[in-house]
Write a protein that holds these residues in place. Structure first.
Motif, short mmCIF file in Angstrom:
data_model
loop_
_atom_site.label_atom_id
_atom_site.label_comp_id
_atom_site.label_asym_id
_atom_site.label_seq_id
_atom_site.Cartn_x
_atom_site.Cartn_y
_atom_site.Cartn_z
N SER A 30 0.81 -1.23 0.00
CA SER A 30 0.00 0.00 0.00
C SER A 30 0.84 1.26 0.00
O SER A 30 0.28 2.36 0.04
CB SER A 30 -0.92 0.00 1.23
OG SER A 30 -0.15 -0.01 2.42
N ARG A 80 -0.17 4.42 -2.01
CA ARG A 80 -1.63 4.52 -2.12
C ARG A 80 -2.24 3.74 -0.96
O ARG A 80 -2.25 2.51 -0.95
CB ARG A 80 -2.12 3.95 -3.45
CG ARG A 80 -3.62 4.16 -3.64
CD ARG A 80 -4.05 3.89 -5.06
NE ARG A 80 -5.44 4.25 -5.25
CZ ARG A 80 -6.08 4.14 -6.41
NH1 ARG A 80 -5.44 3.70 -7.47
NH2 ARG A 80 -7.34 4.50 -6.51
N ASN A 81 -2.72 4.45 0.03
CA ASN A 81 -3.16 3.83 1.28
C ASN A 81 -4.59 3.31 1.15
O ASN A 81 -5.56 4.00 1.48
CB ASN A 81 -3.07 4.84 2.43
CG ASN A 81 -1.64 5.26 2.69
OD1 ASN A 81 -0.70 4.59 2.26
ND2 ASN A 81 -1.47 6.36 3.40
N LEU A 82 -4.74 2.10 0.67
CA LEU A 82 -6.05 1.47 0.50
C LEU A 82 -5.96 0.03 0.98
O LEU A 82 -4.95 -0.65 0.79
CB LEU A 82 -6.50 1.49 -0.96
CG LEU A 82 -6.84 2.85 -1.56
CD1 LEU A 82 -7.04 2.72 -3.07
CD2 LEU A 82 -8.10 3.43 -0.92
N THR A 104 -8.54 -3.60 1.24
CA THR A 104 -9.80 -4.21 0.80
C THR A 104 -10.46 -4.90 1.98
O THR A 104 -9.88 -5.79 2.61
CB THR A 104 -9.54 -5.23 -0.31
OG1 THR A 104 -8.87 -4.58 -1.40
CG2 THR A 104 -10.86 -5.80 -0.81
N LEU A 130 -12.96 -1.11 -1.15
CA LEU A 130 -11.72 -0.41 -0.90
C LEU A 130 -11.95 0.69 0.15
O LEU A 130 -12.84 1.53 0.01
CB LEU A 130 -11.18 0.22 -2.19
CG LEU A 130 -10.57 -0.75 -3.21
CD1 LEU A 130 -10.17 0.01 -4.47
CD2 LEU A 130 -9.36 -1.47 -2.62
N VAL A 131 -11.13 0.63 1.20
CA VAL A 131 -11.24 1.61 2.28
C VAL A 131 -9.90 2.34 2.41
O VAL A 131 -8.86 1.69 2.60
CB VAL A 131 -11.60 0.94 3.62
CG1 VAL A 131 -11.63 1.97 4.74
CG2 VAL A 131 -12.93 0.21 3.52
N PRO A 132 -9.89 3.68 2.29
CA PRO A 132 -8.62 4.40 2.48
C PRO A 132 -8.21 4.38 3.95
O PRO A 132 -9.06 4.28 4.84
CB PRO A 132 -8.96 5.82 2.03
CG PRO A 132 -10.43 5.96 2.24
CD PRO A 132 -11.01 4.59 1.99
N GLN A 139 -10.66 10.78 3.10
CA GLN A 139 -11.40 10.84 1.85
C GLN A 139 -10.73 11.80 0.86
O GLN A 139 -10.67 11.54 -0.34
CB GLN A 139 -12.85 11.28 2.12
CG GLN A 139 -13.66 10.30 2.96
CD GLN A 139 -13.97 9.03 2.22
OE1 GLN A 139 -14.05 9.01 0.99
NE2 GLN A 139 -14.15 7.93 2.96
N ASP A 175 -7.62 10.14 -0.57
CA ASP A 175 -8.00 9.12 -1.55
C ASP A 175 -8.43 9.76 -2.86
O ASP A 175 -8.09 9.28 -3.95
CB ASP A 175 -9.12 8.26 -0.97
CG ASP A 175 -9.53 7.13 -1.91
OD1 ASP A 175 -8.62 6.44 -2.43
OD2 ASP A 175 -10.73 6.96 -2.15
N ARG A 225 -6.75 9.16 -6.51
CA ARG A 225 -7.55 8.70 -7.65
C ARG A 225 -7.36 9.66 -8.84
O ARG A 225 -7.25 9.23 -9.99
CB ARG A 225 -9.03 8.61 -7.28
CG ARG A 225 -9.35 7.49 -6.29
CD ARG A 225 -10.83 7.56 -5.89
NE ARG A 225 -11.16 6.63 -4.84
CZ ARG A 225 -11.56 5.37 -5.06
NH1 ARG A 225 -11.67 4.93 -6.30
NH2 ARG A 225 -11.84 4.57 -4.04
#
Length: 644
Positions: free
Chosen positions: A537, A540-542, A544, A549-551, A634, A637, A641
């Motif tokens: 990660s 990109r801090n995600l 599952t 997908l949760v940041p 949020q 994220d 994106r």
């Protein structure tokens, strides 16, 4: 001698009476022929006038007398409870509130209001001729408690009130007056006997004494009834010498509720908070000891402290009906200002919230209701053209959900115009032209500072001030705000508010060398962040979780701890409404009863924290602001994106 300020006691009672009068007037606007409502408004005005005179609020008593007279004519059928009369007394009621609170009033304001009241009465239809009521005769004997004069009670206004009801002959009873050597000049030793001939009934006599009836002795004998039916004397409130069972029951019921100043409750809550902290310290000491007796005492203290905390929470809780009731007047005024017909309904009024939360919710809800009336609801002709009822509907509902209360404001208006919101947001530079947004993200733009889609500035809206304040206030209560809208069908705004702001159940975690508390009501689950997931990660801090997908945010980096991560890091998943984010911590230490202490003014603007608490070892842990951290996750994220 009572330690309570009699003037302040009157002001508290006056506020209750004014609230009752206002609610009665608003009901009367919908049901002008309801005699019960007319009587209730008259009694409220009558009691307010008498109590004001008793406690030296002569301007209030004189002004209220005119409103009482107008409603006395309504009671007698001489004039109807017309919309103009109801509106005039509502406006006058605001003036009464200012006089009761001791606030300055504009010169000539009272005279102008009374002129409007007189015009409303004079514009009524011709009087209705009614049969002259029969005369009744009562023998009344009453006495006041010894400390009545010290506490502000005055017997002469009571006697004047009785004289106003008809022909009254008054005799002072001096049987209990002590000798001059034993006389205390501040104590009341007199009693009074009044022979009253009146066209009014027994209720009118009770109304005279309603403000002091719980502490006085009152005997009322209906001589008319005795002459006609030879019935026994009726005693409603017992004399000292005789206390029949029904009277005792009445006195017991009157003591079921005790009025306590709010500052005393706040002081008690502070003491309970200190007790919880001391109990936490004792628990820690007992856990490190082999003394079983000490452990047993610690467990007992923990149980008692927990019960006291829960009891104190209940004492501070008040029904949300006290808040919802204020908005009926607001909607009544909005009908006049907007020219729209508005029907407000409520649900869940018995739902309870901490009194502090109730007080801080008033302004946000006023903004939301005004916004629904001004922006949401259409004009009557537009609603009819759209196949809707002429009157728009605003529905307030409250329900408890775990440790939170969910409040919804629903309208059946036009809904939110997404294209207009996007265009205004791009114009204000809130988003880039053509930026990809979810429907929820687009609707949340309404709460951005300075945002407004109003075509023109009015006295209700258009300046872009209010909705951003609503969001800040709700987040300041550790709550969240969500909006859903269907074009042509209306909008629903949901507020999720914690039950209390004083003590919460928290999850204690460690990040580096620091300890932090997360409100347990916001925690969804805890999962382990494996070394492999941590490496994958990077950048990109995600994570599952169940195909979603949760940041997540690495708090160690966010707080710049300068420490290396623990080998077994944990992710605590928290949420506000529909938005979720994970918080990476080094260790989960367990649950913790958290007494919330406010941050200093120097630290108050630090967005990641909402307060602090004292731990059992005397250390301090900061309480994380979940709404702020979820928003940060949020935003991060969204940037990733957009870049990826």
């Amino acid at each position: 001698m009572s330690g309570l300020d009699p003037v302040e006691t009157f002001r508290q009672e006056a506020q209750d009476l004014l609230e009752q009068v206002e609610q009665g007037l608003l009901d009367l606007a919908r049901r002008p022929g309801d005699r019960t409502l007319v009587d209730a408004v008259f009694r409220g005005l009558h009691t307010l006038k008498g109590s004001g005179a008793m406690f030296g609020f002569d301007a209030l008593a004189a002004f209220t007398h005119h409103c009482e007279t107008a409603f006395d004519r309504v009671r007698k059928g001489e004039v109807p409870a017309s919309p103009a009369l109801v509106a005039a007394v509502l406006a006058a009621q605001d003036h009464m509130r200012a006089l009761a609170e001791g606030r300055p009033v504009a010169a000539g304001a009272g005279e102008a209001l009374l002129a409007d009241l007189q015009a409303a009465v004079d514009g009524a239809p011709a009087p209705v001729v009614a049969a002259e009521p029969a005369l009744n005769t009562f023998k009344i004997r009453f006495s006041l408690p010894a400390d009545a004069l010290v506490n502000g009670a005055r017997p002469l206004p009571l006697l004047d009130e009785l004289r106003d009801l008809g022909e009254a002959r008054v005799r002072a009873i001096t049987d209990t007056v002590p000798s001059l050597a034993e006389l205390v000049p501040t104590e009341c030793h007199l009693a009074w006997e009044v022979l009253l001939t009146t066209k009014h009934g027994r209720d009118a006599i009770d109304d005279v004494f309603i403000f002091v009836i719980d502490e006085m002795t009152l005997e009322v004998e209906d001589l008319t009834a005795v002459a006609e039916a030879a019935v026994e004397t009726v005693i409603d409130v017992p004399a000292v010498e005789a206390a029949p069972e029904p009277a005792n029951e009445t006195r017991a019921k009157s003591g079921d509720t005790v009025r306590v100043p709010a500052e005393r409750l706040d002081s008690m809550m502070d003491r309970v908070g200190e007790l919880v902290i001391a109990q936490s310290r004792l628990k820690q000491l007992a856990g490190a000891s082999t003394d079983m007796a000490l452990r047993a005492v610690a467990e007992e203290i923990e149980r008692l402290a927990s019960e006291m905390r829960d009891t104190m929470m209940v004492v501070r809780m008040v029904p949300i009906q006290q808040l919802f009731g204020r908005f009926r007047r607001l909607v009544h005024d909005l009908e006049r200002d907007t020219g729209k017909r508005i029907e407000m309904t409520t649900e869940g009024e018995s739902t309870e919230l901490d009194k502090t939360v109730i007080e801080r919710l008033a302004d946000p809800l006023i903004h939301l209701i005004r916004n629904a009336a001004d922006h949401g609801l259409e004009a009557p002709e537009q609603r009819v053209a759209a196949g809707k009822s002429e009157a728009g509907r605003i529905h307030l509902a409250a329900r408890q959900s775990g440790a939170e209360v969910v409040i919804t404001i629903t309208d059946d208006g036009r809904g939110v115009d997404r294209d207009r919101v996007r265009a205004k947001a791009e114009e204000n530079g809130l988003i880039a032209p053509g930026q990809d947004l979810t429907d929820s993200e687009l609707l949340q733009l309404i709460f951005a500072p300075g945002f407004s889609t109003a075509a023109a500035i009015t006295n209700l809206s258009g300046r872009g001030v209010g909705m951003d304040v609503v969001k800040k206030t709700i987040e300041g209560l550790r709550g969240s705000l969500d909006i859903a809208s269907t074009p042509g069908a209306g909008s629903v705004i949901s507020l999720r508010i914690p039950l209390t702001l004083a003590i919460i159940d928290g999850l204690l975690v460690r990040v580096g060398a620091g300890r932090y508390v997360l409100p347990l009501s916001s925690v969804e689950e805890c999962v382990e962040l494996t070394t492999a997931q941590d490496l994958r990660s990077t950048g990109r801090n995600l994570i599952t979780l169940r195909d979603e997908l949760v940041p997540f945010i690495r708090l160690r980096e966010e707080f710049a701890t300068g420490t290396t991560p623990d080998p077994h890091q944990k992710i605590v998943v928290v949420s506000t409404g529909h938005e979720r984010v994970g918080l990476v911590v080094d260790q989960i230490l367990g649950d913790h009863q958290t007494v919330i202490k406010p941050l200093s003014s120097f630290h108050a603007d630090v967005g990641a924290f909402s307060g602090a608490t004292i731990l059992g070892d005397g250390g301090v842990a900061l309480i994380l602001d979940i709404a702020s951290l979820v928003g940060l996750g949020q935003r991060q994220d969204a940037l990733l994106r957009a870049a990826g």
